[in-house]
Design an enzyme around this catalytic site. Structure first.
Site, PDB file in Angstrom:
ATOM      1  N   GLU A 286      49.622  33.031 -31.508  1.00 22.67           N
ATOM      2  CA  GLU A 286      50.048  33.404 -33.180  1.00 22.67           C
ATOM      3  C   GLU A 286      50.750  34.781 -33.046  1.00 22.67           C
ATOM      4  O   GLU A 286      51.466  35.132 -33.828  1.00 22.67           O
ATOM      5  CB  GLU A 286      48.942  33.324 -34.243  1.00 22.67           C
ATOM      6  CG  GLU A 286      49.501  32.575 -35.174  1.00 22.67           C
ATOM      7  CD  GLU A 286      48.326  32.222 -36.250  1.00 22.67           C
ATOM      8  OE1 GLU A 286      48.132  30.846 -36.468  1.00 22.67           O
ATOM      9  OE2 GLU A 286      47.631  32.837 -36.717  1.00 22.67           O
ATOM     10  N   HIS A 307      39.962  18.465 -12.125  1.00 22.57           N
ATOM     11  CA  HIS A 307      40.095  17.020 -11.854  1.00 22.57           C
ATOM     12  C   HIS A 307      41.364  16.580 -12.805  1.00 22.57           C
ATOM     13  O   HIS A 307      41.501  15.262 -12.859  1.00 22.57           O
ATOM     14  CB  HIS A 307      39.005  16.473 -12.094  1.00 22.57           C
ATOM     15  CG  HIS A 307      37.982  17.008 -10.710  1.00 22.57           C
ATOM     16  ND1 HIS A 307      37.699  16.493  -9.761  1.00 22.57           N
ATOM     17  CD2 HIS A 307      37.046  17.848 -10.861  1.00 22.57           C
ATOM     18  CE1 HIS A 307      36.759  17.029  -8.892  1.00 22.57           C
ATOM     19  NE2 HIS A 307      36.543  18.118  -9.571  1.00 22.57           N
ATOM     20  N   LYS A 421      54.080  23.909 -43.254  1.00 25.98           N
ATOM     21  CA  LYS A 421      53.488  23.672 -44.531  1.00 25.98           C
ATOM     22  C   LYS A 421      54.573  23.249 -45.643  1.00 25.98           C
ATOM     23  O   LYS A 421      54.336  22.496 -46.407  1.00 25.98           O
ATOM     24  CB  LYS A 421      52.842  24.810 -44.918  1.00 25.98           C
ATOM     25  CG  LYS A 421      51.546  25.370 -44.150  1.00 25.98           C
ATOM     26  CD  LYS A 421      50.849  26.512 -44.893  1.00 25.98           C
ATOM     27  CE  LYS A 421      50.058  27.005 -43.819  1.00 25.98           C
ATOM     28  NZ  LYS A 421      49.497  28.307 -44.129  1.00 25.98           N
TER      29      LYS A 421
HETATM   30  O1  PA5 Z   1      45.685  33.783 -38.270  1.00 30.06           O
HETATM   31  C1  PA5 Z   1      45.938  33.450 -39.386  1.00 30.06           C
HETATM   32  O2  PA5 Z   1      46.468  34.176 -40.581  1.00 30.06           O
HETATM   33  C2  PA5 Z   1      46.084  31.765 -39.801  1.00 30.06           C
HETATM   34  O3  PA5 Z   1      45.605  31.389 -38.607  1.00 30.06           O
HETATM   35  C3  PA5 Z   1      45.171  31.564 -40.680  1.00 30.06           C
HETATM   36  O4  PA5 Z   1      43.645  32.157 -40.234  1.00 30.06           O
HETATM   37  C4  PA5 Z   1      44.990  30.056 -41.253  1.00 30.06           C
HETATM   38  O5  PA5 Z   1      45.937  29.520 -41.394  1.00 30.06           O
HETATM   39  C5  PA5 Z   1      43.941  29.952 -42.317  1.00 30.06           C
HETATM   40  O6  PA5 Z   1      44.389  30.629 -43.464  1.00 30.06           O
HETATM   41  P1  PA5 Z   1      43.420  31.009 -44.465  1.00 30.06           P
HETATM   42  O7  PA5 Z   1      42.310  31.671 -44.374  1.00 30.06           O
HETATM   43  O8  PA5 Z   1      44.378  31.692 -45.666  1.00 30.06           O
HETATM   44  O9  PA5 Z   1      43.274  29.668 -45.246  1.00 30.06           O
END
Ligand code: PA5
Length: 445
Positions: A286, A307, A421
């Site tokens: 990310e 494996h 989303k």
């Molecule tokens: O790193 C990030 O920002 C995302 O992976 C969030 O942690 C994830 O989308 C969850 O978001 P939230 O904590 O707003 O529900």
């Protein structure tokens, strides 16, 4: 001080030490930008000083809340996804007994990280009639997956114990002011913990996001933070490149990337590290996968995956390198006994610890992979405990900040996560998404 070790010798057949060390000046500049807050994404740098900023009062408040849940509950459901889920799960799975719940604490169960109807219905059936509580974690407070899980489990809890008792067993971890979870928690009168504005989800394991579920599960959050704090000094901006483990790891992976190694697998030889791999995948994937650039991150559990994925790793396209987390000394000792009949032919191993065999598997794989064209980075933890996991977390966090800047991306945003989303909301006809609904329906006709 004992620390995790970084061994880069397994990459030098592929990229020279000079190439790796040629990043030294840039690394210094990128670290300075991180610490001064002058680089990309500088509104999300709260994690840098976090380990040394957590106060006694912060620990006390988290531990007190954890004790309350421990008193009332045999099971605590930690609801969250992505950065609001993976850090806590990584620590709890790494430190928990593999085959039985930890005796002196509630079992922490995770939900809200998928929308599987069977998962949620089976969880509801399992919790029916049981003493349970909920930690609902969402920074934005609006994420769909955890919101659905919370709505369903809150209703079950209220049905079982009544609204007042349920209130004592629900804690929300969210933004200080924004989002549906904040207003819901205020309306319902839940205890809350705040996720600081300047810490993004994947860097939040040392905030209440990770610390509260970990404390509820009965593990030492002070040791976890102490490990991170010690590592933050070891990889600080004034530490020379040659000694700075995070800078060296960042330079190594960018050197390999530029040499055509576009895939990095994080491997382990201990099943308890599986979710450390999941946490790492989010942190690196990310942070770096943007602007059509970035190493693709995957994780493997050895020797099981030797494996299955072993063939690809050994002989597939030569675009891969591996980073292996090795544990120097297991927490237990188990020897292979001699057997008079020796029907399985294993007497040549008699008297050896299982870990000696595991270590020879690791060494044999390392040599084979290097021979097969797979550069190998080793990270050695002296042992698997909260302190060294804290070191590991901070080591990786600092490295991804430097590495993202080396790649010339903003390591602290995640614009790509929004695309699915938007489509999902359009397809579900969420109010406010009318135009998107019309557009996607027209496309899918
Ligand atoms: O790193 C990030 O920002 C995302 O992976 C969030 O942690 C994830 O989308 C969850 O978001 P939230 O904590 O707003 O529900």
């Amino acid at each position: 001080m004992n620390t995790l070790q970084l061994d880069l010798t397994g990459i030098y057949p592929f990229v020279s030490k000079d190439t790796v060390y040629s990043w030294a000046d840039k690394s210094k500049a990128y670290q300075a930008a991180l610490h001064a807050g002058t680089g990309l994404g500088n509104d999300f740098l709260g994690w840098i000083k976090l380990p040394s900023e957590i106060s006694e009062q912060d620990f006390d408040a988290i531990e007190a809340a954890a004790r309350t849940l421990q008193q009332h509950c045999d099971y605590v459901i930690s609801i969250g996804i992505g950065g609001s889920y993976l850090g806590a799960r990584a620590v709890i799975e790494a430190l928990s007994p593999s085959f039985a719940p930890k005796a002196d604490a509630p079992q922490v169960i995770f939900a809200g990280h998928n929308i599987g109807e069977d998962y949620l219905s089976e969880l509801v059936s399992f919790l029916r009639g049981k003493r349970f509580g909920i930690i609902n974690i969402s920074k934005s407070g609006t994420t769909t997956e955890p919101a659905i899980a919370f709505r369903i489990l809150k209703a079950l809890l209220e049905e079982q114990v009544g609204k007042d008792a349920a209130r004592e067993r629900i804690i929300a971890v969210t933004d200080k002011a924004k989002g549906a979870l904040r207003s819901l928690a205020t309306q319902e009168g839940y205890q809350t913990f705040v996720i600081p504005d300047d810490i993004g989800g994947r860097f939040s394991v040392l905030t209440p996001v990770g610390l509260l579920p970990i404390a509820v599960a009965g593990f030492d959050i002070r040791e976890l933070v102490r490990g991170a704090r010690d590592m933050s000094a070891l990889v600080g901006e004034d530490v020379a490149f040659e000694q700075n483990l995070s800078a060296l790891y960042a330079a190594a992976r960018n050197s390999l990337y530029q040499a055509g190694k576009k895939i990095e697998i994080l491997g382990n030889y201990h099943p308890k590290l599986h979710y450390i791999g999941e946490w790492w995948k989010q942190l690196y994937g990310e942070s770096e996968g943007k602007d059509h650039k970035g190493i693709f991150n995957a994780s493997v559990d050895f020797s099981a995956d030797l494996h299955s994925m072993g063939q690809w790793i050994q002989e597939g396209e030569r675009s891969i390198f591996e980073t292996i987390i090795s544990i120097a000394e297991p927490n237990t000792t188990l020897r292979i006994e001699s057997d008079e009949a020796n029907l399985d032919g294993l007497n040549y191993l008699a008297g050896k610890r299982v870990d000696e065999v595991n270590k020879m598997a690791e060494l044999g794989v390392r040599v084979a992979h290097i021979d097969g064209g797979v550069p190998n980075i080793r990270i050695v933890l002296p042992k698997l405990d909260a302190y060294y996991i804290g070191q590991l977390f901070y080591f990786f966090e600092k490295a991804v900040g430097i590495s993202g800047y080396m790649l010339e991306v903003n390591p602290f945003n995640q614009p790509g996560v929004e695309a699915y989303k938007k489509n999902m909301f359009a397809l579900l006809e969420k109010p406010g998404f009318e135009a998107e609904t019309e557009a996607i329906k027209a496309r899918l006709k």
